[in-house]
Design a protein around this motif. Structure first.
Motif, PDB file in Angstrom:
ATOM      1  N   UNK A   9     -25.623 101.812   5.396  1.00  0.00           N
ATOM      2  CA  UNK A   9     -26.268 102.222   4.152  1.00  0.00           C
ATOM      3  C   UNK A   9     -25.667 103.558   3.726  1.00  0.00           C
ATOM      4  N   UNK A  10     -25.129 103.583   2.526  1.00  0.00           N
ATOM      5  CA  UNK A  10     -24.461 104.774   2.006  1.00  0.00           C
ATOM      6  C   UNK A  10     -25.381 105.505   1.026  1.00  0.00           C
ATOM      7  N   UNK A  11     -25.194 106.816   0.861  1.00  0.00           N
ATOM      8  CA  UNK A  11     -25.906 107.505  -0.227  1.00  0.00           C
ATOM      9  C   UNK A  11     -25.565 106.830  -1.554  1.00  0.00           C
ATOM     10  N   UNK A  12     -26.517 106.836  -2.464  1.00  0.00           N
ATOM     11  CA  UNK A  12     -26.349 106.093  -3.717  1.00  0.00           C
ATOM     12  C   UNK A  12     -27.045 106.849  -4.835  1.00  0.00           C
ATOM     13  N   UNK A  13     -26.407 106.921  -5.987  1.00  0.00           N
ATOM     14  CA  UNK A  13     -27.061 107.418  -7.199  1.00  0.00           C
ATOM     15  C   UNK A  13     -26.370 106.787  -8.392  1.00  0.00           C
ATOM     16  N   UNK A  14     -27.145 106.019  -9.163  1.00  0.00           N
ATOM     17  CA  UNK A  14     -26.576 105.343 -10.323  1.00  0.00           C
ATOM     18  C   UNK A  14     -27.318 104.063 -10.632  1.00  0.00           C
ATOM     19  N   UNK A  15     -26.714 103.233 -11.449  1.00  0.00           N
ATOM     20  CA  UNK A  15     -27.335 101.978 -11.882  1.00  0.00           C
ATOM     21  C   UNK A  15     -27.033 100.845 -10.905  1.00  0.00           C
ATOM     22  N   UNK A  16     -27.995  99.958 -10.763  1.00  0.00           N
ATOM     23  CA  UNK A  16     -27.759  98.715 -10.031  1.00  0.00           C
ATOM     24  C   UNK A  16     -28.307  97.555 -10.836  1.00  0.00           C
ATOM     25  N   UNK A  17     -27.573  96.468 -10.851  1.00  0.00           N
ATOM     26  CA  UNK A  17     -28.049  95.226 -11.474  1.00  0.00           C
ATOM     27  C   UNK A  17     -27.874  94.075 -10.483  1.00  0.00           C
ATOM     28  N   UNK A  18     -28.027  94.375  -9.204  1.00  0.00           N
ATOM     29  CA  UNK A  18     -27.841  93.371  -8.164  1.00  0.00           C
ATOM     30  C   UNK A  18     -28.808  92.208  -8.387  1.00  0.00           C
ATOM     31  N   UNK A  19     -28.306  90.991  -8.211  1.00  0.00           N
ATOM     32  CA  UNK A  19     -29.080  89.761  -8.405  1.00  0.00           C
ATOM     33  C   UNK A  19     -28.917  88.950  -7.128  1.00  0.00           C
ATOM     34  N   UNK A  20     -30.016  88.801  -6.387  1.00  0.00           N
ATOM     35  CA  UNK A  20     -29.970  88.175  -5.063  1.00  0.00           C
ATOM     36  C   UNK A  20     -30.555  86.770  -5.145  1.00  0.00           C
ATOM     37  N   UNK A  21     -29.740  85.792  -4.765  1.00  0.00           N
ATOM     38  CA  UNK A  21     -30.152  84.391  -4.760  1.00  0.00           C
ATOM     39  C   UNK A  21     -29.754  83.772  -3.416  1.00  0.00           C
ATOM     40  N   UNK A  22     -30.285  82.589  -3.090  1.00  0.00           N
ATOM     41  CA  UNK A  22     -29.925  81.956  -1.819  1.00  0.00           C
ATOM     42  C   UNK A  22     -28.415  81.874  -1.619  1.00  0.00           C
ATOM     43  N   UNK A  23     -27.998  82.191  -0.392  1.00  0.00           N
ATOM     44  CA  UNK A  23     -26.587  82.293  -0.069  1.00  0.00           C
ATOM     45  C   UNK A  23     -26.147  83.729   0.115  1.00  0.00           C
ATOM     46  N   UNK A  24     -26.969  84.667  -0.378  1.00  0.00           N
ATOM     47  CA  UNK A  24     -26.664  86.084  -0.220  1.00  0.00           C
ATOM     48  C   UNK A  24     -26.826  86.483   1.251  1.00  0.00           C
ATOM     49  N   UNK A  25     -25.911  87.307   1.748  1.00  0.00           N
ATOM     50  CA  UNK A  25     -26.000  87.807   3.128  1.00  0.00           C
ATOM     51  C   UNK A  25     -26.593  89.213   3.103  1.00  0.00           C
ATOM     52  N   UNK A  26     -27.803  89.343   3.639  1.00  0.00           N
ATOM     53  CA  UNK A  26     -28.470  90.645   3.672  1.00  0.00           C
ATOM     54  C   UNK A  26     -27.793  91.545   4.693  1.00  0.00           C
TER      55      UNK A  26
END
Length: 341
Positions: free
Chosen positions: A269-286
């Motif tokens: 897990x990296x530091x983060x600052x900004x926009x995200x529009x991540x869309x998680x659907x079946x098949x995604x690897x957590x």
């Protein structure tokens, strides 16, 4: 994937219009590969292990629902993303009455002009004056309850408290991170006594969370971006928990989405600052989380797709069918589920 796969029928009486009191008295359905278990949120310390860590979203809901006039036309606006010190992107009701540069009077000495209509139909609203926009909203705005609640009753004074989590610190959300609504100081103390830690990050939840998926295939759906931040110290702490064998449990899909947005291909897990529009659907690897505590979500919604990705579509459909049959309360003010894949 076909969006119809994520459909189910929810009786209207299962939609909660008020939260449980006290907050941690809400029911909680524990879902694991071994099956289902009925618990309450107050039982959470016994469902986790010493060394686990819960991650909360510390965003604060602002009164982002506005009603105003442009001439004789009534205009409704729901702010959903800040674009500048005085500029907010908004979904607008009766938008056909607007044009670029049109002024809207929201009363209470609050006015804004509309600019830059986007493809999704939203407008940028630029607020007049020098007062901070947050103060203007305190005067003219109201709490933006989800449409499935607001359509059944009026917003009232109770919602100003009920629709805010105990962690709310960073103003900017137009929807609450609802899984955290279940937490109380006494529950947090019990978790600490059980050796369960907690940390916070910030994701300003936008009104796009309530938008239906209109596409027939998930590949054609476009997510709205939301702004988030994980500071370096928090990122390092989450990585340390996982390195020593603890689990990172996201409280709410907002916390999960931001952690996954910030996690690299190696699971760091990296530091983060900004926009995200991540869309998680079946098949995604957590990569960054090991479990999720969340409420029960709308059919055909991006959030139901997310929990299906985490637990498997068949298992989550079975869990929701069980919850409906056994009287669990759904959506923002409803009961909780603890998903441990």
């Amino acid at each position: 994937m076909n969006v119809d796969l994520f459909d189910f029928t929810l009786p209207p009486e299962r939609i909660a219009l008020r939260p449980a009191a006290p907050r941690d008295a809400a029911r909680m359905l524990v879902v694991t590969p071994d099956g289902l278990a009925d618990r309450t949120v107050a039982d959470l310390p016994g469902q986790l292990r010493a060394g686990d860590l819960l991650v909360f979203n510390d965003t604060r809901v602002i009164p982002a629902q506005l009603e105003g006039m442009r001439g004789s036309a009534r205009i409704g606006a729901t702010l959903h993303k800040r674009e500048g010190p005085r500029r907010w992107r908004a979904f607008v009701r009766n938008a056909r009455r607007l044009r670029d540069g049109a002024a809207i009077d929201f009363g209470h000495d609050v006015t804004a002009t509309a600019h830059d209509r986007a493809e999704d139909g939203s407008w940028a609203l630029v607020f007049a004056g020098e007062e901070p926009v947050e103060l203007l909203l305190e005067r003219a705005g109201r709490m933006p309850l989800p449409p499935y609640i607001a359509g059944k009753r009026d917003t009232d004074a109770r919602d100003a408290q009920d629709y805010q989590t105990m962690f709310a610190a960073e103003p900017g959300a137009v929807a609450a991170p609802t899984a955290a609504l279940h937490f109380t100081p006494s529950l947090l103390a019990a978790l600490e006594s059980a050796g369960v830690e907690h940390a916070t990050l910030t994701l300003h939840v936008g009104a796009g969370t309530f938008l239906p998926v209109k596409a027939e295939d998930t590949a054609d759906h476009r997510m709205h971006a939301e702004w988030g931040r994980i500071d370096p110290a928090t990122a390092a702490r989450l990585n340390a928990v996982r390195a020593r064998g603890g689990r990172v449990i996201a409280v709410g899909t907002t916390s999960l989405r931001l952690i996954e947005s910030a996690t690299d291909a190696d699971g760091r897990i990296q530091p983060f600052e900004g926009d995200t529009s991540i869309f998680i659907t079946p098949g995604y690897r957590f990569r960054g989380i090991d479990g999720l505590m969340t409420n029960f979500h709308l059919p055909r919604s991006t959030l139901f797709m997310l929990v299906s990705a985490l637990m498997g579509l068949d298992r989550i459909q079975a869990a929701y069918a069980y919850a409906i049959e056994h009287g669990y309360r759904f959506y923002s003010y409803g009961d909780a589920s603890l998903l441990l894949p």
